[in-house]
Design an enzyme around this catalytic site. Structure first.
Site, PDB file in Angstrom:
ATOM      1  N   THR A 100       0.823  -1.221   0.000  1.00 35.85           N
ATOM      2  CA  THR A 100       0.000   0.000   0.000  1.00 35.85           C
ATOM      3  C   THR A 100       0.856   1.270   0.000  1.00 35.85           C
ATOM      4  O   THR A 100       1.992   1.262   0.513  1.00 35.85           O
ATOM      5  CB  THR A 100      -0.904  -0.005   1.259  1.00 35.85           C
ATOM      6  N   ASP A 101       0.286   2.342  -0.504  1.00 30.48           N
ATOM      7  CA  ASP A 101       0.985   3.640  -0.469  1.00 30.48           C
ATOM      8  C   ASP A 101       1.148   4.151   0.964  1.00 30.48           C
ATOM      9  O   ASP A 101       1.946   5.050   1.229  1.00 30.48           O
ATOM     10  CB  ASP A 101       0.242   4.692  -1.317  1.00 30.48           C
ATOM     11  N   GLU A 102       0.370   3.561   1.898  1.00 32.84           N
ATOM     12  CA  GLU A 102       0.429   4.052   3.287  1.00 32.84           C
ATOM     13  C   GLU A 102       1.780   3.799   3.938  1.00 32.84           C
ATOM     14  O   GLU A 102       2.086   4.394   4.967  1.00 32.84           O
ATOM     15  CB  GLU A 102      -0.683   3.411   4.125  1.00 32.84           C
ATOM     16  N   TYR A 137      -1.698  -0.403  11.162  1.00 33.83           N
ATOM     17  CA  TYR A 137      -1.919  -1.067   9.862  1.00 33.83           C
ATOM     18  C   TYR A 137      -0.740  -0.832   8.932  1.00 33.83           C
ATOM     19  O   TYR A 137      -0.137  -1.779   8.423  1.00 33.83           O
ATOM     20  CB  TYR A 137      -3.219  -0.546   9.205  1.00 33.83           C
ATOM     21  N   LYS A 168       2.156  -3.396   7.364  1.00 29.52           N
ATOM     22  CA  LYS A 168       2.363  -3.601   5.924  1.00 29.52           C
ATOM     23  C   LYS A 168       3.812  -3.267   5.544  1.00 29.52           C
ATOM     24  O   LYS A 168       4.415  -3.950   4.718  1.00 29.52           O
ATOM     25  CB  LYS A 168       1.399  -2.727   5.108  1.00 29.52           C
TER      26      LYS A 168
HETATM   27  P1  NAD Z   1     -10.290  -6.713   2.577  1.00 33.19           P
HETATM   28  O1  NAD Z   1     -10.260  -6.380   4.013  1.00 33.19           O
HETATM   29  O2  NAD Z   1     -11.505  -6.401   1.763  1.00 33.19           O
HETATM   30  O3  NAD Z   1     -10.034  -8.296   2.386  1.00 33.19           O
HETATM   31  C1  NAD Z   1      -9.065  -8.999   3.105  1.00 33.19           C
HETATM   32  C2  NAD Z   1      -9.301 -10.494   2.898  1.00 33.19           C
HETATM   33  O4  NAD Z   1      -8.256 -11.193   3.591  1.00 33.19           O
HETATM   34  C3  NAD Z   1     -10.630 -11.006   3.468  1.00 33.19           C
HETATM   35  O5  NAD Z   1     -11.239 -11.896   2.571  1.00 33.19           O
HETATM   36  C4  NAD Z   1     -10.219 -11.728   4.752  1.00 33.19           C
HETATM   37  O6  NAD Z   1     -11.092 -12.786   5.103  1.00 33.19           O
HETATM   38  C5  NAD Z   1      -8.839 -12.247   4.355  1.00 33.19           C
HETATM   39  N1  NAD Z   1      -7.978 -12.501   5.531  1.00 33.19           N
HETATM   40  C6  NAD Z   1      -7.728 -11.668   6.575  1.00 33.19           C
HETATM   41  N2  NAD Z   1      -6.911 -12.269   7.463  1.00 33.19           N
HETATM   42  C7  NAD Z   1      -6.620 -13.487   6.940  1.00 33.19           C
HETATM   43  C8  NAD Z   1      -5.812 -14.565   7.393  1.00 33.19           C
HETATM   44  N3  NAD Z   1      -5.142 -14.518   8.555  1.00 33.19           N
HETATM   45  N4  NAD Z   1      -5.728 -15.675   6.614  1.00 33.19           N
HETATM   46  C9  NAD Z   1      -6.403 -15.756   5.446  1.00 33.19           C
HETATM   47  N5  NAD Z   1      -7.198 -14.771   4.983  1.00 33.19           N
HETATM   48  C10 NAD Z   1      -7.300 -13.645   5.725  1.00 33.19           C
HETATM   49  O7  NAD Z   1      -9.003  -6.046   1.963  1.00 33.19           O
HETATM   50  P2  NAD Z   1      -8.785  -5.345   0.536  1.00 33.19           P
HETATM   51  O8  NAD Z   1      -9.228  -3.946   0.633  1.00 33.19           O
HETATM   52  O9  NAD Z   1      -9.306  -6.236  -0.511  1.00 33.19           O
HETATM   53  O10 NAD Z   1      -7.183  -5.335   0.498  1.00 33.19           O
HETATM   54  C11 NAD Z   1      -6.476  -6.437  -0.027  1.00 33.19           C
HETATM   55  C12 NAD Z   1      -4.994  -6.157   0.062  1.00 33.19           C
HETATM   56  O11 NAD Z   1      -4.678  -4.976  -0.664  1.00 33.19           O
HETATM   57  C13 NAD Z   1      -4.487  -5.930   1.481  1.00 33.19           C
HETATM   58  O12 NAD Z   1      -3.233  -6.539   1.600  1.00 33.19           O
HETATM   59  C14 NAD Z   1      -4.365  -4.410   1.588  1.00 33.19           C
HETATM   60  O13 NAD Z   1      -3.343  -4.074   2.507  1.00 33.19           O
HETATM   61  C15 NAD Z   1      -3.984  -4.052   0.167  1.00 33.19           C
HETATM   62  N6  NAD Z   1      -4.386  -2.718  -0.292  1.00 33.19           N
HETATM   63  C16 NAD Z   1      -5.683  -2.305  -0.155  1.00 33.19           C
HETATM   64  C17 NAD Z   1      -6.052  -1.069  -0.664  1.00 33.19           C
HETATM   65  C18 NAD Z   1      -7.482  -0.568  -0.559  1.00 33.19           C
HETATM   66  O14 NAD Z   1      -7.737   0.587  -0.895  1.00 33.19           O
HETATM   67  N7  NAD Z   1      -8.436  -1.363  -0.142  1.00 33.19           N
HETATM   68  C19 NAD Z   1      -5.098  -0.257  -1.295  1.00 33.19           C
HETATM   69  C20 NAD Z   1      -3.782  -0.701  -1.391  1.00 33.19           C
HETATM   70  C21 NAD Z   1      -3.444  -1.954  -0.892  1.00 33.19           C
HETATM   71  O1  DAU Z   2      -4.089   4.141   0.659  1.00 28.20           O
HETATM   72  C1  DAU Z   2      -4.319   2.770   0.565  1.00 28.20           C
HETATM   73  C2  DAU Z   2      -5.134   2.338   1.766  1.00 28.20           C
HETATM   74  O2  DAU Z   2      -6.447   2.867   1.569  1.00 28.20           O
HETATM   75  C3  DAU Z   2      -5.196   0.839   1.968  1.00 28.20           C
HETATM   76  O3  DAU Z   2      -3.909   0.360   2.238  1.00 28.20           O
HETATM   77  C4  DAU Z   2      -6.143   0.481   3.113  1.00 28.20           C
HETATM   78  O4  DAU Z   2      -6.285  -0.939   3.211  1.00 28.20           O
HETATM   79  C5  DAU Z   2      -7.490   1.099   2.848  1.00 28.20           C
HETATM   80  O5  DAU Z   2      -8.358   0.866   3.946  1.00 28.20           O
HETATM   81  C6  DAU Z   2      -7.374   2.605   2.577  1.00 28.20           C
HETATM   82  O6  DAU Z   2      -7.001   3.312   3.811  1.00 28.20           O
HETATM   83  P1  DAU Z   2      -7.632   4.750   4.164  1.00 28.20           P
HETATM   84  O7  DAU Z   2      -7.536   4.956   5.617  1.00 28.20           O
HETATM   85  O8  DAU Z   2      -7.090   5.811   3.273  1.00 28.20           O
HETATM   86  O9  DAU Z   2      -9.147   4.465   3.688  1.00 28.20           O
HETATM   87  P2  DAU Z   2     -10.556   4.762   4.375  1.00 28.20           P
HETATM   88  O10 DAU Z   2     -11.606   4.432   3.364  1.00 28.20           O
HETATM   89  O11 DAU Z   2     -10.676   4.159   5.724  1.00 28.20           O
HETATM   90  O12 DAU Z   2     -10.518   6.334   4.569  1.00 28.20           O
HETATM   91  C7  DAU Z   2     -10.304   7.203   3.454  1.00 28.20           C
HETATM   92  C8  DAU Z   2     -10.263   8.628   3.988  1.00 28.20           C
HETATM   93  O13 DAU Z   2     -11.557   8.982   4.493  1.00 28.20           O
HETATM   94  C9  DAU Z   2      -9.330   8.822   5.161  1.00 28.20           C
HETATM   95  O14 DAU Z   2      -8.767  10.135   5.084  1.00 28.20           O
HETATM   96  C10 DAU Z   2     -10.223   8.723   6.390  1.00 28.20           C
HETATM   97  C11 DAU Z   2     -11.515   9.318   5.881  1.00 28.20           C
HETATM   98  N1  DAU Z   2     -12.753   8.761   6.477  1.00 28.20           N
HETATM   99  C12 DAU Z   2     -12.939   7.410   6.467  1.00 28.20           C
HETATM  100  C13 DAU Z   2     -14.070   6.841   6.999  1.00 28.20           C
HETATM  101  C14 DAU Z   2     -14.276   5.337   6.999  1.00 28.20           C
HETATM  102  C15 DAU Z   2     -13.729   9.617   6.994  1.00 28.20           C
HETATM  103  O15 DAU Z   2     -13.578  10.848   6.962  1.00 28.20           O
HETATM  104  N2  DAU Z   2     -14.856   9.061   7.501  1.00 28.20           N
HETATM  105  C16 DAU Z   2     -15.088   7.711   7.540  1.00 28.20           C
HETATM  106  O16 DAU Z   2     -16.147   7.247   8.042  1.00 28.20           O
END
Ligand code: NAD
Ligand code: DAU
Length: 332
Positions: free
Chosen positions: A124-126, A149, A153
């Site tokens: 992730t970019d985080e 988190y 990562k």
């Molecule tokens: P998500 O939370 O929707 O899904 C995570 C999945 O992993 C779920 O199906 C969960 O059951 C499974 N899981 C969790 N713990 C586990 C374990 N111990 N063993 C097996 N399975 C397990 O997540 P997402 O948003 O689809 O993100 C997927 C990946 O991409 C993550 O690694 C996250 O860090 C990365 N990522 C997410 C975003 C985003 O914006 N959502 C952006 C950049 C990177």
């Molecule tokens: O940047 C990549 C990441 O993006 C991934 O690695 C993470 O898995 C994913 O959860 C996401 O993280 P963020 O914290 O950026 O996403 P989130 O949707 O939780 O929040 C986006 C922005 O909105 C953040 O600045 C927090 C704000 N927010 C979020 C929620 C849920 C609010 O203001 N209100 C809310 O209720």
């Protein structure tokens, strides 16, 4: 080609499986997922069951990870499995260390033992922490994670890269910006806002709402991961993003107009340690692999809103907890 996809019942993992099934008629995929609250077997609807297998397993269970890797002998392991929500990491940090760090270590050891051709870590970019404008994070930037988190990562990234240097394991790492699209759990900003607008509920915005995020449509992320696995250089990190940032308040306005209804914004207590701005330079993946995003934000949000409107039952099942029963039924 055979893929072992961890976390494939979640948002991005299930979109990735769908992308590979649709684009590679010979591909076979095994999904390894422990179905945490974020896993949802409804996300498998429409998958070709002849080429898709589900294994209910936890990546923290080392023996099971080894057993499944040996049984399927995949060409690629793609690790999406993670605890992924920043707010939950502030409440339960150790769950993030277990899955995101120790779970990844188990997968790396299995990949090493069974000589897997490519281990891809979805990061992730985080991990860069928040960056001041006008900087765009590049792959060689120092990691500076802010939340449990992102710290977990970043730790996993380090571990993955250490297996390349020490053991010669063929690894790649991708660091993507915020994804949105079909099937995202409505705890994350975009699906939560859509749900609240559709149900006449107020939108809770943390602090002043001026935090910046770079939003990428999930299919663009999946295509980038596919290109990295196929053509990326071993031991390398690739950033993936749209290079277009918007504030959270701007996102609210875009969603209000995409849904076509009004909404009330509530400024609520800020997230501790809240990162103000993420922004990625994607010159490396563009230059080396020719990847660019295909879906612009207006088109992507319109597709996403339509998906949530067409799939109200999917969302309601989550909101009232019914999907957990469906998950249990599925693994019986
Ligand atoms: P998500 O939370 O929707 O899904 C995570 C999945 O992993 C779920 O199906 C969960 O059951 C499974 N899981 C969790 N713990 C586990 C374990 N111990 N063993 C097996 N399975 C397990 O997540 P997402 O948003 O689809 O993100 C997927 C990946 O991409 C993550 O690694 C996250 O860090 C990365 N990522 C997410 C975003 C985003 O914006 N959502 C952006 C950049 C990177
Ligand atoms: O940047 C990549 C990441 O993006 C991934 O690695 C993470 O898995 C994913 O959860 C996401 O993280 P963020 O914290 O950026 O996403 P989130 O949707 O939780 O929040 C986006 C922005 O909105 C953040 O600045 C927090 C704000 N927010 C979020 C929620 C849920 C609010 O203001 N209100 C809310 O209720």
């Amino acid at each position: 080609m055979k893929y072992l996809v961890t976390g494939g019942a979640g948002f991005i993992g299930s979109n990735f499986i769908s992308y590979i099934l649709n684009n590679y008629p010979d591909a076979e995929l095994v999904c390894l997922d422990s179905l945490t609250y974020a896993g949802n077997v409804s996300n498998f609807a429409g998958f070709d069951k002849c080429r898709f297998t589900f294994e209910y397993a936890d990546i923290c269970d080392r023996e099971r990870v080894f057993e499944l890797t040996e049984r399927y002998m995949p060409d690629f392991i793609v690790n999406f499995a993670a605890e992924s929500h920043v707010d939950r990491s502030i409440l339960y940090p150790t769950a993030f260390v277990s899955t995101n760090v120790l779970g990844t270590a188990n997968l790396l050891d299995a990949a090493k033992q069974f000589k897997i051709s490519r281990f891809h870590q979805v990061s992730t970019d985080e991990v860069y922490g928040d960056v001041d404008a006008p900087h765009f994070s590049v792959e060689s930037d120092t990691l500076c994670p802010s939340s449990p988190y992102s710290a977990s990562k970043a730790s996993a990234d380090m571990l993955v890269l250490s297996y390349f240097r020490t053991f010669g394991l063929p690894v790649t790492v991708s660091r993507c910006s915020n994804n949105y699209g079909p099937g995202q759990f409505p705890e994350k900003l975009i699906p939560l806002i859509i749900y609240n607008i559709m149900n006449d509920k107020p939108i809770g915005i943390y602090g002043n709402g001026l935090q910046c995020r770079d939003w990428l449509y999930v299919e663009d992320h999946c295509r980038a991961v596919d290109m990295i696995i196929q053509h990326g250089r071993e031991g390398e990190i690739y950033n993936i993003g749209s290079m277009h940032t918007v504030t959270n308040l701007e996102m609210v306005d875009m969603l209000v107009s995409a849904v076509g209804r009004t909404a009330l914004v509530d400024h609520i207590t800020d997230r501790p340690g809240h990162d103000k701005r993420y922004a990625l330079s994607c010159d490396k993946i563009k230059g080396e692999l020719g990847w660019t995003p295909c879906v612009d934000i207006e088109k992507g949000l319109a597709k996403t809103v339509k998906w949530y409107m067409d799939n109200r039952d999917w969302c309601e099942d989550i909101m009232n907890g019914k999907y957990i029963e469906k998950n249990k039924e599925y693994i019986k």
